[in-house]
Design a protein around this motif. Sequence first.
Motif, mmCIF file in Angstrom:
data_model
loop_
_atom_site.group_PDB
_atom_site.id
_atom_site.type_symbol
_atom_site.label_atom_id
_atom_site.label_comp_id
_atom_site.label_asym_id
_atom_site.label_seq_id
_atom_site.Cartn_x
_atom_site.Cartn_y
_atom_site.Cartn_z
ATOM 1 N N ASP A 62 21.808 7.056 -91.347
ATOM 2 C CA ASP A 62 21.281 5.751 -90.928
ATOM 3 C C ASP A 62 21.699 4.666 -91.913
ATOM 4 O O ASP A 62 22.100 3.568 -91.510
ATOM 5 N N GLU A 65 25.289 3.780 -91.456
ATOM 6 C CA GLU A 65 25.525 2.990 -90.241
ATOM 7 C C GLU A 65 25.271 1.506 -90.528
ATOM 8 O O GLU A 65 26.097 0.646 -90.208
ATOM 9 N N MET A 66 24.135 1.220 -91.158
ATOM 10 C CA MET A 66 23.774 -0.173 -91.422
ATOM 11 C C MET A 66 24.734 -0.814 -92.434
ATOM 12 O O MET A 66 25.109 -1.980 -92.302
ATOM 13 N N LYS A 94 31.537 -0.208 -83.412
ATOM 14 C CA LYS A 94 31.123 0.581 -82.254
ATOM 15 C C LYS A 94 31.031 2.066 -82.599
ATOM 16 O O LYS A 94 30.102 2.757 -82.194
ATOM 17 N N ARG A 97 28.001 3.432 -84.457
ATOM 18 C CA ARG A 97 26.832 3.700 -83.629
ATOM 19 C C ARG A 97 26.948 5.060 -82.939
ATOM 20 O O ARG A 97 25.967 5.788 -82.840
ATOM 21 N N ASP A 98 28.147 5.383 -82.455
ATOM 22 C CA ASP A 98 28.326 6.699 -81.847
ATOM 23 C C ASP A 98 28.065 7.809 -82.861
ATOM 24 O O ASP A 98 27.437 8.811 -82.544
ATOM 25 N N GLU A 100 26.178 7.640 -85.510
ATOM 26 C CA GLU A 100 24.731 7.702 -85.788
ATOM 27 C C GLU A 100 24.012 8.438 -84.661
ATOM 28 O O GLU A 100 23.106 9.228 -84.901
ATOM 29 N N ARG A 101 24.443 8.191 -83.412
ATOM 30 C CA ARG A 101 23.820 8.869 -82.275
ATOM 31 C C ARG A 101 24.086 10.372 -82.320
ATOM 32 O O ARG A 101 23.226 11.169 -81.973
ATOM 33 N N GLU A 105 21.256 13.205 -82.357
ATOM 34 C CA GLU A 105 21.184 14.339 -81.435
ATOM 35 C C GLU A 105 21.209 15.661 -82.208
ATOM 36 O O GLU A 105 20.527 16.619 -81.836
ATOM 37 N N LYS A 108 17.866 16.360 -83.239
ATOM 38 C CA LYS A 108 17.028 16.922 -82.172
ATOM 39 C C LYS A 108 17.276 18.430 -82.049
ATOM 40 O O LYS A 108 16.350 19.200 -81.825
ATOM 41 N N ARG A 203 25.179 15.187 -74.729
ATOM 42 C CA ARG A 203 25.204 13.785 -75.163
ATOM 43 C C ARG A 203 26.205 13.597 -76.310
ATOM 44 O O ARG A 203 26.907 12.598 -76.373
ATOM 45 N N HIS A 207 29.460 10.997 -76.825
ATOM 46 C CA HIS A 207 29.755 10.115 -77.964
ATOM 47 C C HIS A 207 31.148 10.397 -78.540
ATOM 48 O O HIS A 207 31.840 9.469 -78.964
ATOM 49 N N ASN A 210 33.380 8.577 -76.381
ATOM 50 C CA ASN A 210 33.370 7.149 -76.720
ATOM 51 C C ASN A 210 34.302 6.861 -77.900
ATOM 52 O O ASN A 210 35.074 5.901 -77.865
#
Lengths: 240, 240
Positions: A62, A65-66, A94, A97-98, A100-101, A105, A108, A203, A207, A210
């Motif tokens: 995180d 990313e920032m 862009k 963000r992918d 980070e996603r 995931e 999760k 998911r 990404h 992407n």
Amino acid sequence: MDSLHLDQHISHQFNEDLELLRTKLLEMGGLVEDQLRDAVKAIETADGGLAEKVRKTEDEVDKREMELDRESITVLARRQPAASDLRLVMMVTKATRDLERIGDEANKIAKMAQALNEEGGDPGRGYVELRHLARNVIRIVGVSLDAFARYDVEAAMEVVRGDKQIDTEYKTAVREMITYMMEDPRAITRVMNIMWALRALERIGDHARNIAEHVIYLVHGTDVRHTSISDIEKALQQKS
Amino acid sequence: MDSLHLDQHISHQFNEDLELLRTKLLEMGGLVEDQLRDAVKAIETADGGLAEKVRKTEDEVDKREMELDRESITVLARRQPAASDLRLVMMVTKATRDLERIGDEANKIAKMAQALNEEGGDPGRGYVELRHLARNVIRIVGVSLDAFARYDVEAAMEVVRGDKQIDTEYKTAVREMITYMMEDPRAITRVMNIMWALRALERIGDHARNIAEHVIYLVHGTDVRHTSISDIEKALQQKS
């Protein structure tokens, strides 16, 4: 410094700025790849410590990313890049963000590993499908980062095709999970955890796709989002 | 044209460019809001025609996403905006993606509506939870767009809080769905479709939160991603 040298000096710093964005994106990619691999391993080996490690890495991802986003904006404001340099900066904002996603995931999946671990007992049904999907997803995430590192459109296309295959495999796996639940309703909670992990993997595949699409945009300036594989191939043939 | 008037002319065009980006983002938002409302209604009323309408709108939403992205890059290249103008352009490129994702999730809900419709029969259990979650999600998507339209940080905070509540409600609903499946294994396929729709709604809530975070960034220049609600509130108090 005379004007020519000043220009060269500015242009040199500019290239360094861009190179730094590139390097940092790839570093973040490496971190996220580790997270994903650890998360999948945590499920396979029921290793709670590994799952905990994945969750701890999230803060670092995180933060990066920032940071990358802030630095991209600084480059835009200070250097006012054009053409392919501008595309690179936009691609970085862009792709972070992918990444980070993907990390999210993976996190999760790590949570599912912990939940499955707490239930204890035999891994049981669903693990074969999960392992199979995970292997393919890990592969295309790696290829998408390679594609970016080498500006390799052919590798990017491999990711796009790989993601399509993953979507098909995911759907088959979901149908199998539903069958397992119907056959053994006592296993519903356990199978649902595997289902969420499968979902997270699917998911992650999106990404990776992407990122691959960003690479194609970066190299050719062609936006291939929401485009079928055959149409992308046609567009790329016209470019080469 | 003398230099002062040329400057004013350029600055006037620049403001028009930015205003156009803003307007187009809000238009895209309106389209996506319709998609979401129609998708939820398609489930509630088992209306296959409505579900079909949602799916057809997807192409239009995708087109607008790519268009807005292209136009943002043109503004960056031509106008080289700084400070809050640069933040607006960056916000637009990020928010278009969130809107596209909301449209995509609405589309998944529409697919679930069609699947549930084909099975026919009584809507049965799970519908109350779905309707409840949907109402809250539709609300915060609307508020997030209002927050952007009015640069309203308080509205943005309402979205951030609303998303947190949605996450809690989603988790409760998932537990209930699992109970329903255990109690009536014959309903597993049907309940799974509701589960996927719930999942899509929860994701839409996340995207509304992203948009709200972009608004806070736009107004205050503070990046509040990955930040707890109480820390965001503290940061905003220091700004005002």
